[in-house]
Design a protein around this motif. Structure first.
Motif, PDB file in Angstrom:
ATOM      1  N   GLY A 191       0.758  -0.995  -0.222  1.00  0.00           N
ATOM      2  CA  GLY A 191      -0.042   0.028   0.133  1.00  0.00           C
ATOM      3  C   GLY A 191       0.970   1.219  -0.094  1.00  0.00           C
ATOM      4  O   GLY A 191       2.112   1.099   0.345  1.00  0.00           O
ATOM      5  N   ASP A 192       0.101   2.510  -0.295  1.00  0.00           N
ATOM      6  CA  ASP A 192       0.985   3.818  -0.433  1.00  0.00           C
ATOM      7  C   ASP A 192       0.921   4.406   0.726  1.00  0.00           C
ATOM      8  O   ASP A 192       1.236   5.520   0.843  1.00  0.00           O
ATOM      9  N   GLY A 193       0.227   3.966   1.921  1.00  0.00           N
ATOM     10  CA  GLY A 193       0.217   4.498   3.267  1.00  0.00           C
ATOM     11  C   GLY A 193       1.505   4.150   3.909  1.00  0.00           C
ATOM     12  O   GLY A 193       2.580   3.735   3.464  1.00  0.00           O
ATOM     13  N   GLN A 194       1.597   4.762   5.233  1.00  0.00           N
ATOM     14  CA  GLN A 194       2.446   4.480   6.264  1.00  0.00           C
ATOM     15  C   GLN A 194       2.513   3.312   7.058  1.00  0.00           C
ATOM     16  O   GLN A 194       1.359   2.901   7.417  1.00  0.00           O
ATOM     17  N   ILE A 195       3.363   2.280   7.002  1.00  0.00           N
ATOM     18  CA  ILE A 195       3.551   1.134   8.085  1.00  0.00           C
ATOM     19  C   ILE A 195       4.770   1.601   9.018  1.00  0.00           C
ATOM     20  O   ILE A 195       5.898   1.654   8.585  1.00  0.00           O
ATOM     21  N   ILE A 223      -0.182  -6.946   5.957  1.00  0.00           N
ATOM     22  CA  ILE A 223      -0.532  -5.468   6.481  1.00  0.00           C
ATOM     23  C   ILE A 223      -0.673  -4.635   5.371  1.00  0.00           C
ATOM     24  O   ILE A 223       0.161  -4.481   4.529  1.00  0.00           O
ATOM     25  N   GLN A 224      -1.746  -3.973   5.396  1.00  0.00           N
ATOM     26  CA  GLN A 224      -1.936  -3.007   4.129  1.00  0.00           C
ATOM     27  C   GLN A 224      -2.491  -1.607   4.762  1.00  0.00           C
ATOM     28  O   GLN A 224      -2.955  -1.521   5.642  1.00  0.00           O
ATOM     29  N   ALA A 225      -1.814  -0.559   4.193  1.00  0.00           N
ATOM     30  CA  ALA A 225      -1.934   0.795   4.242  1.00  0.00           C
ATOM     31  C   ALA A 225      -2.268   1.596   3.279  1.00  0.00           C
ATOM     32  O   ALA A 225      -1.436   1.793   2.219  1.00  0.00           O
ATOM     33  N   SER A 226      -3.298   2.121   3.114  1.00  0.00           N
ATOM     34  CA  SER A 226      -3.985   2.953   1.854  1.00  0.00           C
ATOM     35  C   SER A 226      -3.356   4.342   2.032  1.00  0.00           C
ATOM     36  O   SER A 226      -3.157   4.746   3.029  1.00  0.00           O
TER      37      SER A 226
END
Length: 170
Positions: free
Chosen positions: A49-53, A67-70
């Motif tokens: 995903g293009d979000g933050q982890i 783990i997916q982060a939009s």
């Protein structure tokens, strides 16, 4: 002779599997903010995903976890967390209260996910978008967490419900 060939194949496969995992997990560390003491504990762990982890130190995650982060959202995992295998968490998912027969009416639910410090998460746990897991909590195996979990709580089930609070001296 046959057993030697099988052992050689297994040995070679293991070398390539480890190299692939090391390469993949090294790239996760480059793309996301993952502390160098965080441990990828097994095969098939996926972060996307293009979000933050954001993952703090001295924690680990079990094999085949996701783990997916939009974009615009984040997943934060605190320090000293123990996360079992087949863990799944998304910052984006489909909204359940809509008409699935009409694609144009489908809605999406978004939310950050925060997992506090010293949290223990059993195997096969799913956490919904927008959920906060409190410090020093336990999530029982096979649970689906749809609501916030307070500090020092033990929860479990589908959906996860409070079982009790930890009995510890603070």
């Amino acid at each position: 002779m046959k057993s030697i060939v099988i052992k050689l194949f297994a040995y070679t496969y293991d070398i390539f599997r480890r190299a692939y995992n090391n390469y993949t997990y090294k790239n996760f560390r480059k793309k996301y903010s993952i502390h160098n003491t965080f441990n990828f504990n097994g095969d098939g762990i996926l972060m996307y995903g293009d979000g933050q982890i954001l993952i703090d130190g001295n924690s680990y995650i079990g094999r085949y976890s996701r783990i997916q982060a939009s974009k615009g959202y984040y997943v934060k995992i605190g320090q000293n967390c123990k996360i079992g295998p087949f863990f799944q968490v998304w910052t984006q998912t489909g909204e359940v209260d809509c008409d699935f027969s009409d694609y144009s009416k489908l809605r999406t639910k978004y939310g950050n996910i925060i997992i506090g410090d010293a949290v223990w998460i059993g195997s096969c746990v799913v956490i919904s978008p927008g959920v906060k897991i409190g410090n020093n909590s336990i999530i029982g195996a096979n649970s689906v967490v749809t609501k916030d979990v307070p500090d020092f709580a033990i929860v479990g089930g589908v959906p996860a419900k409070l079982i009790r609070y930890k009995k510890i001296d603070i």
